[in-house]
Write an enzyme that holds these catalytic residues in place. Structure first.
Site, PDB file in Angstrom:
ATOM      1  N   GLY A   1       0.857  -1.198   0.002  1.00 49.50           N
ATOM      2  CA  GLY A   1       0.037  -0.093  -0.006  1.00 49.50           C
ATOM      3  C   GLY A   1       0.865   1.027  -0.084  1.00 49.50           C
ATOM      4  O   GLY A   1       0.276   2.408   0.571  1.00 49.50           O
ATOM      5  N   ALA A   2       2.015   1.231  -0.870  1.00 44.94           N
ATOM      6  CA  ALA A   2       2.791   2.256  -0.702  1.00 44.94           C
ATOM      7  C   ALA A   2       2.591   3.463  -1.906  1.00 44.94           C
ATOM      8  O   ALA A   2       3.521   4.071  -2.508  1.00 44.94           O
ATOM      9  CB  ALA A   2       4.181   1.935  -0.700  1.00 44.94           C
TER      10      ALA A   2
ATOM     11  N   GLY B   1       0.259   8.444   0.805  1.00 47.18           N
ATOM     12  CA  GLY B   1       0.306   8.392   2.278  1.00 47.18           C
ATOM     13  C   GLY B   1       1.589   8.211   2.808  1.00 47.18           C
ATOM     14  O   GLY B   1       2.628   8.229   2.206  1.00 47.18           O
ATOM     15  N   ILE B   2       1.325   7.401   4.099  1.00 47.19           N
ATOM     16  CA  ILE B   2       2.762   7.180   4.826  1.00 47.19           C
ATOM     17  C   ILE B   2       3.440   6.072   4.088  1.00 47.19           C
ATOM     18  O   ILE B   2       4.723   5.984   4.351  1.00 47.19           O
ATOM     19  CB  ILE B   2       2.473   6.937   6.332  1.00 47.19           C
ATOM     20  CG1 ILE B   2       1.513   5.574   6.316  1.00 47.19           C
ATOM     21  CG2 ILE B   2       1.953   8.031   7.066  1.00 47.19           C
ATOM     22  CD1 ILE B   2       1.543   5.400   8.095  1.00 47.19           C
TER      23      ILE B   2
ATOM     24  N   TYR C   1     -12.520  -2.156  13.190  1.00 42.80           N
ATOM     25  CA  TYR C   1     -11.099  -1.472  12.820  1.00 42.80           C
ATOM     26  C   TYR C   1     -10.143  -1.664  14.023  1.00 42.80           C
ATOM     27  O   TYR C   1      -9.216  -2.256  13.928  1.00 42.80           O
ATOM     28  CB  TYR C   1     -11.333   0.023  12.494  1.00 42.80           C
ATOM     29  CG  TYR C   1      -9.906   0.602  12.224  1.00 42.80           C
ATOM     30  CD1 TYR C   1      -9.248   0.491  11.174  1.00 42.80           C
ATOM     31  CD2 TYR C   1      -9.415   1.432  13.238  1.00 42.80           C
ATOM     32  CE1 TYR C   1      -8.071   0.917  11.053  1.00 42.80           C
ATOM     33  CE2 TYR C   1      -8.244   2.251  12.889  1.00 42.80           C
ATOM     34  CZ  TYR C   1      -7.463   1.814  11.749  1.00 42.80           C
ATOM     35  OH  TYR C   1      -6.274   2.235  11.604  1.00 42.80           O
TER      36      TYR C   1
END
Length: 296
Positions: free
Chosen positions: A27-28, A31-32, A181
């Site tokens: 998931g890069a 964001g972070i 979550y």
């Protein structure tokens, strides 16, 4: 109090190089995760961005290459909501990469409406925990051969409000998106805790962390009132660069080489909730995850 302390804390920085190291970050593309990829690429690592949306991933790769001056960055398709995709991705990494030194389990979904993954898991436990559990399992042998190696899993302080519902892990008897979550983020910490024990003596160490309250597109599923509150507190939140620092710290800080299984926040060890230290629940969750993912 924590916010005030953070304002006076010297920002962490390190000139550690990662030449000849290979990194996978899930998931890069934004964001972070993207900021983490940028930082590790600047340190000379070979960076593999693992994402579901290849168009966004390609754009992220081009941006990282341009700003880091490191051409050794590429993207590969990985959909953490589908175990078939996870197995295909891991098979390709195991075949193509001679080593894997750092795995960063960064991707996540947050307080989304009820939905299920391709394999029938509730989306948040499915992506945030099960997907990363399977991915890590499939890459472990390569990481052991590449030791010293590190596995970094992005959790959240939201784990403190979570409980693991072993009887209804997929929230089928009732769904509260906040609770689901928090359960998934607590699962990240328990996974890291148990994994550390199982990896003792292998040279592979593992860490979980709270990145801070970060302004990211994960906020998109928050209700109107929740978004209003977030906008009110946004002067005290972190941008993506600040939010990525604890992930980077866990991935590269030399003093952590002999540490494993801990939880970190603001580039320092942090206290997780009592539920995050429950060995019995951690082992039961591990066994349940193996069973649901058909891992022997």
């Amino acid at each position: 109090m924590q916010t005030i302390r953070n304002y006076f804390r010297t920002p962490w920085s390190s000139d550690v190089r990662l030449d000849d190291r290979t990194v996978v970050i899930t998931g890069a593309n934004t964001g972070i995760g993207k900021e983490t990829a940028m930082d590790l690429a600047k340190r000379g690592a070979k960076v593999i961005i693992a994402c579901r949306d290849m168009e966004k991933a390609e754009a992220a790769v081009n941006d990282v290459i341009e700003k880091s001056d490191n051409k050794n960055v590429r993207c590969m398709k990985l959909d953490l909501s589908d175990t078939k995709s996870i197995r295909e991705f891991a098979e390709a990494i195991n075949k193509e990469e001679p080593k894997l030194n750092i795995l960063i389990n960064n991707a996540g979904v947050m307080v989304c409406p009820y939905g299920k993954t391709a394999d029938g898991f509730e989306m948040q436990i499915g992506v945030n925990h099960m997907g990363h559990f399977l991915l890590t399992h499939l890459l472990l042998d390569l990481m052991k051969r590449s030791a010293p190696a590190r596995i970094v899993t992005v959790s959240s302080m939201a784990h403190s409000w979570g409980a693991i519902n072993l009887e209804d892990i997929n929230s089928e008897k009732g769904y509260n998106k906040g609770k689901a979550y928090s359960q998934s983020k607590l699962a990240n910490i328990l996974f890291t805790h148990t994994l550390a024990k199982k990896l003792e003596g292998t040279g592979v160490t593992t860490y979980s962390l709270h990145p801070g309250v970060v302004q990211t597109d994960l906020w998109r599923h928050l209700s109107g009132p929740q978004q209003f509150i977030m906008r009110m507190v946004s002067p005290f939140t972190k941008d993506s660069v600040q939010g990525a620092q604890t992930t980077i710290y866990c991935a590269v800080e030399p003093t952590l080489e002999k540490e494993s299984g801990g939880y970190y926040s603001d580039c320092a060890p942090a206290a997780c909730s009592a539920a995050g230290k429950d060995d019995s629940v951690a082992q039961k969750l591990w066994d349940l995850s193996c069973s649901l993912l058909s891992i022997t």
